[in-house]
Every structure is written in C-alpha cells, then in structure tokens.
Design a protein around this motif. Structure first.
Motif, PDB file in Angstrom:
ATOM      1  N   VAL A  14     -17.792 -10.206   1.555  1.00 56.87           N
ATOM      2  CA  VAL A  14     -18.091  -9.073   1.834  1.00 56.87           C
ATOM      3  C   VAL A  14     -19.390  -8.584   2.248  1.00 56.87           C
ATOM      4  N   LYS A  15     -19.348  -8.056   3.601  1.00 56.06           N
ATOM      5  CA  LYS A  15     -20.545  -7.673   4.360  1.00 56.06           C
ATOM      6  C   LYS A  15     -21.225  -6.583   3.883  1.00 56.06           C
ATOM      7  N   LYS A  16     -22.689  -6.708   4.151  1.00 54.06           N
ATOM      8  CA  LYS A  16     -23.541  -5.382   3.730  1.00 54.06           C
ATOM      9  C   LYS A  16     -23.467  -4.642   5.106  1.00 54.06           C
ATOM     10  N   PRO A  17     -23.408  -3.031   4.918  1.00 52.31           N
ATOM     11  CA  PRO A  17     -23.396  -2.598   5.711  1.00 52.31           C
ATOM     12  C   PRO A  17     -24.745  -2.072   6.645  1.00 52.31           C
ATOM     13  N   VAL A  18     -25.570  -3.202   6.931  1.00 48.98           N
ATOM     14  CA  VAL A  18     -26.680  -3.402   7.638  1.00 48.98           C
ATOM     15  C   VAL A  18     -26.745  -4.534   8.640  1.00 48.98           C
ATOM     16  N   SER A  19     -26.946  -4.234   9.800  1.00 50.05           N
ATOM     17  CA  SER A  19     -26.808  -5.252  10.790  1.00 50.05           C
ATOM     18  C   SER A  19     -28.104  -5.110  11.772  1.00 50.05           C
ATOM     19  N   VAL A  20     -27.995  -6.063  12.860  1.00 47.43           N
ATOM     20  CA  VAL A  20     -28.968  -6.054  14.043  1.00 47.43           C
ATOM     21  C   VAL A  20     -28.150  -5.915  15.209  1.00 47.43           C
ATOM     22  N   LEU A  21     -28.759  -5.224  16.131  1.00 42.66           N
ATOM     23  CA  LEU A  21     -28.639  -5.483  17.499  1.00 42.66           C
ATOM     24  C   LEU A  21     -29.789  -6.083  18.336  1.00 42.66           C
ATOM     25  N   VAL A  22     -29.407  -7.048  18.891  1.00 44.62           N
ATOM     26  CA  VAL A  22     -30.308  -7.805  19.523  1.00 44.62           C
ATOM     27  C   VAL A  22     -30.271  -7.887  21.234  1.00 44.62           C
ATOM     28  N   LEU A  23     -31.089  -7.332  21.899  1.00 41.71           N
ATOM     29  CA  LEU A  23     -30.852  -7.040  23.422  1.00 41.71           C
ATOM     30  C   LEU A  23     -31.802  -8.258  24.019  1.00 41.71           C
ATOM     31  N   ILE A  24     -30.870  -9.195  24.728  1.00 44.88           N
ATOM     32  CA  ILE A  24     -31.474 -10.334  25.139  1.00 44.88           C
ATOM     33  C   ILE A  24     -31.562 -10.001  26.814  1.00 44.88           C
ATOM     34  N   ASP A  76     -40.799 -14.374  19.000  1.00 44.53           N
ATOM     35  CA  ASP A  76     -40.148 -14.137  20.102  1.00 44.53           C
ATOM     36  C   ASP A  76     -39.646 -12.934  20.183  1.00 44.53           C
ATOM     37  N   LEU A  77     -39.138 -12.156  19.066  1.00 45.91           N
ATOM     38  CA  LEU A  77     -38.438 -10.949  18.899  1.00 45.91           C
ATOM     39  C   LEU A  77     -39.241  -9.850  18.818  1.00 45.91           C
ATOM     40  N   THR A  78     -38.856  -8.744  19.384  1.00 43.42           N
ATOM     41  CA  THR A  78     -39.632  -7.437  19.208  1.00 43.42           C
ATOM     42  C   THR A  78     -38.691  -6.414  18.211  1.00 43.42           C
ATOM     43  N   ASP A  79     -39.180  -5.933  17.137  1.00 45.54           N
ATOM     44  CA  ASP A  79     -38.436  -5.096  16.363  1.00 45.54           C
ATOM     45  C   ASP A  79     -38.888  -3.936  16.971  1.00 45.54           C
ATOM     46  N   TRP A  80     -37.895  -3.105  17.218  1.00 45.83           N
ATOM     47  CA  TRP A  80     -38.012  -1.508  18.026  1.00 45.83           C
ATOM     48  C   TRP A  80     -38.332  -0.595  16.977  1.00 45.83           C
ATOM     49  N   GLY A  81     -38.022  -0.888  15.486  1.00 41.37           N
ATOM     50  CA  GLY A  81     -38.491   0.196  14.645  1.00 41.37           C
ATOM     51  C   GLY A  81     -37.453   1.390  14.905  1.00 41.37           C
ATOM     52  N   LEU A  82     -36.251   1.121  15.269  1.00 40.14           N
ATOM     53  CA  LEU A  82     -35.349   2.072  15.740  1.00 40.14           C
ATOM     54  C   LEU A  82     -33.893   1.602  15.061  1.00 40.14           C
ATOM     55  N   THR A  83     -33.395   2.698  14.309  1.00 37.97           N
ATOM     56  CA  THR A  83     -32.160   2.441  13.450  1.00 37.97           C
ATOM     57  C   THR A  83     -31.104   3.211  14.203  1.00 37.97           C
ATOM     58  N   ASN A  84     -29.791   2.737  14.072  1.00 33.36           N
ATOM     59  CA  ASN A  84     -28.765   3.737  14.381  1.00 33.36           C
ATOM     60  C   ASN A  84     -27.743   3.844  13.378  1.00 33.36           C
ATOM     61  N   ARG A  85     -27.213   4.929  12.904  1.00 33.73           N
ATOM     62  CA  ARG A  85     -25.956   4.989  11.910  1.00 33.73           C
ATOM     63  C   ARG A  85     -24.704   5.172  12.651  1.00 33.73           C
ATOM     64  N   TYR A  86     -23.830   4.333  12.361  1.00 31.59           N
ATOM     65  CA  TYR A  86     -22.418   4.749  13.078  1.00 31.59           C
ATOM     66  C   TYR A  86     -21.376   4.514  12.213  1.00 31.59           C
ATOM     67  N   GLU A  87     -20.273   4.878  12.527  1.00 35.15           N
ATOM     68  CA  GLU A  87     -19.083   4.826  11.692  1.00 35.15           C
ATOM     69  C   GLU A  87     -18.303   3.555  11.977  1.00 35.15           C
ATOM     70  N   ILE A  88     -17.923   2.606  10.912  1.00 26.77           N
ATOM     71  CA  ILE A  88     -17.372   1.307  11.005  1.00 26.77           C
ATOM     72  C   ILE A  88     -16.038   1.710  11.498  1.00 26.77           C
ATOM     73  N   PHE A  89     -15.527   1.074  12.500  1.00 25.56           N
ATOM     74  CA  PHE A  89     -14.127   1.335  13.083  1.00 25.56           C
ATOM     75  C   PHE A  89     -13.287   0.809  11.812  1.00 25.56           C
ATOM     76  N   PRO A  90     -12.224   1.777  11.599  1.00 25.23           N
ATOM     77  CA  PRO A  90     -11.098   1.327  10.175  1.00 25.23           C
ATOM     78  C   PRO A  90     -10.697   0.135  10.244  1.00 25.23           C
ATOM     79  N   TRP A  92     -12.175  -2.589  10.498  1.00 20.85           N
ATOM     80  CA  TRP A  92     -13.096  -3.694  10.070  1.00 20.85           C
ATOM     81  C   TRP A  92     -13.563  -3.319   8.892  1.00 20.85           C
ATOM     82  N   ARG A  93     -13.035  -2.106   8.347  1.00 20.44           N
ATOM     83  CA  ARG A  93     -13.572  -1.567   6.847  1.00 20.44           C
ATOM     84  C   ARG A  93     -13.340  -2.521   5.854  1.00 20.44           C
ATOM     85  N   TYR A  94     -12.254  -3.283   5.769  1.00 21.37           N
ATOM     86  CA  TYR A  94     -11.944  -4.181   4.877  1.00 21.37           C
ATOM     87  C   TYR A  94     -12.916  -5.349   4.474  1.00 21.37           C
ATOM     88  N   ARG A  95     -13.843  -5.457   5.507  1.00 18.78           N
ATOM     89  CA  ARG A  95     -14.993  -6.608   5.388  1.00 18.78           C
ATOM     90  C   ARG A  95     -16.115  -5.890   4.427  1.00 18.78           C
TER      91      ARG A  95
END
Length: 159
Positions: A14-24, A76-90, A92-95
């Motif tokens: 089961v996944k936590k509803p917390v994620s990262v987005l990494v722009l390379i 090497d990574l920069t934390d932007w201190g930015l968070t986004n809240r979005y709806e999980i696609f239906p 993928w919600r089983y995860r």
C-alpha cells in the motif's frame, strides 16, 4: 536485476499518498522526460512515492536511481520547498489506503552538466528524451510537472 525486483515488490505494498517530483535538467534547461509504460504517449519527470521510514530527499535519490539509473548524492538535489496537492487518478487509487483520494507531491531538481544517457526501468517507462524546457512543459501530462518546468528559468536565474 535489483532495481526491477525492488519495484515489483514495492508494487504489492500500500502506498503512502506522499510523493516526489524530480526535475532533471541541464544548466541550459534541457529537461529529461520519461514515457510511462502503462500509458504510452504520457511523458513525465521522475516521480515516486515515499516509503515508510524514508526522508523525502531519500525518496528523490531512490526514484532517480530506479527510474533512470543515474546516481545522485544528497547534495546534488535541490529541495524547492514546494508542495502540490492533486487528486489521484481513480485507476490508481487501489494502491493507496481505502478512502485516500489526494496525494501531496514535493518538488526537487537535479542538474547535470549535459544530457546523460538513461537506463529506464522497463516495467515503468518505455523510453526517455531530453527536451528544451518550453517543449518539455508542453509534453508532460501532469499540471504540476508542467508548472514546475515552467518555473525552472526563474529558479536558475532569479531576477
């Protein structure tokens, strides 16, 4: 392959509803995009869910390695201190735990001096490409990914 084994075992948890987005990206703002295996034609930056006991920085480092084969150190990574809240696609919600509909995404970036060859995880991605930032912003399917890419020039060259 260790990376693939990790992903397959993680898929059953089961996944936590917390994620990262990494722009390379490169200093001249060419952005790495990955094509989702489950949705051909859907392009994105590196993303992934936080695992139990893992820091957000640790999640970003792990996801970069798993999805691209690229090695990154914490500095090497920069934390932007930015968070986004979005709806999980239906689809993928089983995860996620029952009743969870939203995810909180934390934005990071990682700079390489030039476009790097990438080794995609075949169970997750079909391929990759490096694009100029404006083109990359148009190519991604996620609004949060698009908005972060559009912020890159200002983050790299603040007025």
């Amino acid at each position: 392959h260790a990376r693939r084994r990790h992903r397959l075992s993680a898929r059953n948890r089961v996944k936590k509803p917390v994620s990262v987005l990494v722009l390379i990206h490169t200093p001249d703002i060419e952005v790495l995009l990955l094509e989702r295996a489950a949705h051909p034609g859907f392009w994105q930056s590196v993303t992934g869910s936080q695992e139990d006991g893992e820091s957000l920085l640790g999640t970003a480092i792990r996801e970069v390695a798993e999805e691209t084969g690229l090695a990154a150190k914490p500095e090497d990574l920069t934390d932007w201190g930015l968070t986004n809240r979005y709806e999980i696609f239906p689809e993928w919600r089983y995860r996620y735990p029952p009743g969870v509909t939203d995810n909180i995404e934390h934005v990071f970036s990682l700079v390489f001096p030039s476009p790097q060859p990438v080794s995609v995880a075949p169970c997750e991605h079909l391929g990759y490409r490096w694009l100029p930032w404006r083109e990359a912003a148009r190519a991604v399917f996620s609004w949060s990914n698009r908005d972060a890419i559009l912020m890159l020039p200002l983050r790299l060259n603040p007025a």
